[in-house]
Design a protein around this motif. Structure first.
Motif, mmCIF file in Angstrom:
data_model
loop_
_atom_site.group_PDB
_atom_site.id
_atom_site.type_symbol
_atom_site.label_atom_id
_atom_site.label_comp_id
_atom_site.label_asym_id
_atom_site.label_seq_id
_atom_site.Cartn_x
_atom_site.Cartn_y
_atom_site.Cartn_z
ATOM 1 N N GLU A 31 0.831 -1.211 0.000
ATOM 2 C CA GLU A 31 0.000 0.000 0.000
ATOM 3 C C GLU A 31 0.857 1.249 0.000
ATOM 4 O O GLU A 31 0.567 2.217 -0.728
ATOM 5 N N ARG A 32 1.920 1.267 0.797
ATOM 6 C CA ARG A 32 2.806 2.434 0.820
ATOM 7 C C ARG A 32 3.499 2.614 -0.523
ATOM 8 O O ARG A 32 3.648 3.737 -1.016
ATOM 9 N N LEU A 33 3.928 1.518 -1.125
ATOM 10 C CA LEU A 33 4.627 1.598 -2.401
ATOM 11 C C LEU A 33 3.682 2.041 -3.515
ATOM 12 O O LEU A 33 4.011 2.908 -4.327
ATOM 13 N N VAL A 105 14.416 3.023 -12.276
ATOM 14 C CA VAL A 105 12.977 2.823 -12.274
ATOM 15 C C VAL A 105 12.385 3.577 -11.089
ATOM 16 O O VAL A 105 13.099 4.148 -10.268
ATOM 17 N N ASP A 106 11.060 3.541 -11.001
ATOM 18 C CA ASP A 106 10.390 4.236 -9.903
ATOM 19 C C ASP A 106 10.416 3.450 -8.596
ATOM 20 O O ASP A 106 10.330 4.044 -7.515
ATOM 21 N N ALA A 107 10.492 2.140 -8.697
ATOM 22 C CA ALA A 107 10.457 1.321 -7.483
ATOM 23 C C ALA A 107 11.294 0.066 -7.682
ATOM 24 O O ALA A 107 11.261 -0.549 -8.758
ATOM 25 N N ARG A 142 11.165 4.700 -4.759
ATOM 26 C CA ARG A 142 11.195 3.887 -3.545
ATOM 27 C C ARG A 142 11.988 2.606 -3.752
ATOM 28 O O ARG A 142 11.953 2.004 -4.830
ATOM 29 N N VAL A 143 12.650 2.195 -2.696
ATOM 30 C CA VAL A 143 13.262 0.876 -2.617
ATOM 31 C C VAL A 143 12.700 0.185 -1.385
ATOM 32 O O VAL A 143 12.676 0.774 -0.300
ATOM 33 N N VAL A 144 12.230 -1.041 -1.549
ATOM 34 C CA VAL A 144 11.861 -1.867 -0.406
ATOM 35 C C VAL A 144 12.948 -2.930 -0.279
ATOM 36 O O VAL A 144 13.090 -3.802 -1.138
ATOM 37 N N LEU A 145 13.733 -2.811 0.778
ATOM 38 C CA LEU A 145 14.881 -3.679 1.001
ATOM 39 C C LEU A 145 14.623 -4.585 2.197
ATOM 40 O O LEU A 145 14.305 -4.104 3.289
ATOM 41 N N GLY A 146 14.771 -5.882 1.993
ATOM 42 C CA GLY A 146 14.752 -6.830 3.096
ATOM 43 C C GLY A 146 16.170 -7.311 3.329
ATOM 44 O O GLY A 146 16.751 -7.974 2.468
ATOM 45 N N GLY A 240 21.654 -21.998 15.603
ATOM 46 C CA GLY A 240 22.520 -20.916 15.168
ATOM 47 C C GLY A 240 21.869 -19.547 15.209
ATOM 48 O O GLY A 240 22.020 -18.795 16.169
ATOM 49 N N TYR A 241 21.085 -19.215 14.193
ATOM 50 C CA TYR A 241 20.656 -17.821 14.031
ATOM 51 C C TYR A 241 19.268 -17.495 14.583
ATOM 52 O O TYR A 241 18.836 -16.337 14.529
ATOM 53 N N ARG A 242 18.561 -18.474 15.161
ATOM 54 C CA ARG A 242 17.253 -18.171 15.732
ATOM 55 C C ARG A 242 17.393 -17.158 16.864
ATOM 56 O O ARG A 242 18.199 -17.317 17.770
ATOM 57 N N ASN A 243 16.594 -16.081 16.805
ATOM 58 C CA ASN A 243 16.605 -14.988 17.778
ATOM 59 C C ASN A 243 17.929 -14.225 17.802
ATOM 60 O O ASN A 243 18.185 -13.457 18.738
ATOM 61 N N VAL A 244 18.771 -14.429 16.804
ATOM 62 C CA VAL A 244 20.038 -13.707 16.689
ATOM 63 C C VAL A 244 20.064 -12.891 15.403
ATOM 64 O O VAL A 244 20.388 -11.705 15.405
ATOM 65 N N LEU A 245 19.716 -13.554 14.295
ATOM 66 C CA LEU A 245 19.640 -12.866 13.007
ATOM 67 C C LEU A 245 18.247 -12.299 12.817
ATOM 68 O O LEU A 245 17.248 -13.011 12.953
ATOM 69 N N GLY A 246 18.169 -11.021 12.513
ATOM 70 C CA GLY A 246 16.901 -10.390 12.198
ATOM 71 C C GLY A 246 16.826 -10.046 10.725
ATOM 72 O O GLY A 246 17.827 -10.066 10.005
ATOM 73 N N ILE A 247 15.623 -9.758 10.275
ATOM 74 C CA ILE A 247 15.410 -9.243 8.922
ATOM 75 C C ILE A 247 14.751 -7.882 9.052
ATOM 76 O O ILE A 247 13.678 -7.753 9.654
ATOM 77 N N ALA A 248 15.419 -6.865 8.506
ATOM 78 C CA ALA A 248 14.853 -5.519 8.469
ATOM 79 C C ALA A 248 14.169 -5.305 7.129
ATOM 80 O O ALA A 248 14.707 -5.676 6.086
ATOM 81 N N TYR A 249 12.996 -4.720 7.176
ATOM 82 C CA TYR A 249 12.302 -4.299 5.962
ATOM 83 C C TYR A 249 12.323 -2.772 5.946
ATOM 84 O O TYR A 249 11.641 -2.120 6.759
ATOM 85 N N LEU A 250 13.119 -2.234 5.054
ATOM 86 C CA LEU A 250 13.316 -0.797 4.971
ATOM 87 C C LEU A 250 12.639 -0.268 3.706
ATOM 88 O O LEU A 250 12.944 -0.728 2.592
ATOM 89 N N THR A 251 11.734 0.676 3.877
ATOM 90 C CA THR A 251 11.172 1.398 2.729
ATOM 91 C C THR A 251 11.956 2.709 2.621
ATOM 92 O O THR A 251 11.867 3.578 3.487
ATOM 93 N N LEU A 252 12.761 2.784 1.568
ATOM 94 C CA LEU A 252 13.715 3.878 1.390
ATOM 95 C C LEU A 252 13.274 4.785 0.247
ATOM 96 O O LEU A 252 12.838 4.297 -0.803
ATOM 97 N N VAL A 253 13.396 6.082 0.449
ATOM 98 C CA VAL A 253 13.090 7.054 -0.608
ATOM 99 C C VAL A 253 14.393 7.657 -1.096
ATOM 100 O O VAL A 253 15.206 8.140 -0.293
ATOM 101 N N ALA A 254 14.605 7.631 -2.410
ATOM 102 C CA ALA A 254 15.827 8.158 -2.996
ATOM 103 C C ALA A 254 15.827 9.678 -2.950
ATOM 104 O O ALA A 254 14.929 10.326 -3.495
ATOM 105 N N ALA A 255 16.801 10.234 -2.270
ATOM 106 C CA ALA A 255 16.917 11.695 -2.173
ATOM 107 C C ALA A 255 17.309 12.269 -3.522
ATOM 108 O O ALA A 255 18.018 11.633 -4.317
ATOM 109 N N ALA A 256 16.891 13.505 -3.788
ATOM 110 C CA ALA A 256 17.234 14.169 -5.043
ATOM 111 C C ALA A 256 18.721 14.469 -5.049
ATOM 112 O O ALA A 256 19.330 14.677 -3.995
#
Length: 256
Positions: A31-33, A105-107, A142-146, A240-256
């Motif tokens: 929806e944001r994108l 591109v736009d996204a 926009r970039v949606v980065l995981g 190993g990585y349970r509760n140690v490795l996270g995944i960030a979902y970043l919605t980034l806007v490209a600055a002019a």
């Protein structure tokens, strides 16, 4: 002897998204994108492109391209697009993303596949990934980065239980990751992270069909190899990585 597909270990059939991403979170991200009205969307390491297809459904003026090197996943994506009436607005292309000329591109979508933008002969570098993503998106786009990050500093035992060669340098903290995005020319419009429930849904769904197949085919010629692989994957998560490795979902806007 020719083995039918029904006799082979299944692959990822219980997953909607190839990552720890819930329906509710995906809907909000889309929806944001879509609200930005993109004309063109590029999906890096798209797999079967479920998120890309949903963006196109939410942004009916947009066209999309998904690139990946897995032909089986791409075929699944084309079939999904055909069934949903999107085949004329999306292309699934089997090619490397390294140095791609498919922008700007736009996204851009890049969820759990940023390694596709890096030279495999060099150490993984999230800063280089973010610079490449900035190159691929227009100003204001926009970039949606995981992207993975350490929720806390892993112990030596935890690192040893993860993937082969896992090291502390494989990821940054969430704050450091967001700082790299800003340095690359983005403004972090939305910052969110996968929940424990999303991780469990993904990790269990990743292996579910194969585990059921193994229980039904313990003596199949491919059973030993398949069992070793899924046991190793499950152990890497639980030990190993349970509760140690996270995944960030970043919605980034490209600055002019």
């Amino acid at each position: 002897m020719i083995t039918s597909d029904s006799e082979l270990p299944p692959r990822l059939g219980s997953l909607t998204f190839h990552g720890p991403l819930s329906e509710a979170r995906a809907t909000r991200m889309i929806e944001r994108l879509a609200a930005a009205g993109p004309a063109d969307v590029l999906d890096i390491g798209c797999g079967w492109g479920e998120l890309l297809l949903r963006v196109l459904e939410a942004a009916p003026a947009a066209e999309g391209v998904g690139i990946d090197i897995n032909a089986e996943d791409l075929a699944r994506g084309r079939a999904l697009a055909e069934r949903r009436g999107l085949a004329d607005r999306v292309a699934f292309v089997e090619e490397s993303a390294l140095g791609t000329d498919r922008g700007p591109v736009d996204a851009v979508l890049c969820l759990g596949s940023s390694q596709a933008l890096c030279d495999p002969e060099l150490p993984y570098d999230p800063a280089a990934v973010l610079r490449e993503l900035r190159r691929l998106v227009r100003p204001g786009g926009r970039v949606v980065l995981g992207e993975g990050f350490w929720e806390r500093t892993p112990t030596g035992a935890e690192l040893a239980g993860m993937w082969p060669g896992a090291s502390l340098d494989d990821h940054f903290s969430l704050g450091a990751l967001v700082d790299l995005a800003v340095e690359a020319g983005f403004r972090p419009a939305w910052i969110e992270t996968a929940s424990a429930e999303e991780w469990e849904e993904f990790e269990s769904g990743y292996r579910y069909d194969t585990e059921v197949w193994l229980a039904a085919h313990p003596d199949h010629p491919l059973a030993a190899e398949t069992r070793e692989r899924v046991d190793r994957q499950r152990s890497g998560w639980l030990n190993g990585y349970r509760n140690v490795l996270g995944i960030a979902y970043l919605t980034l806007v490209a600055a002019a």
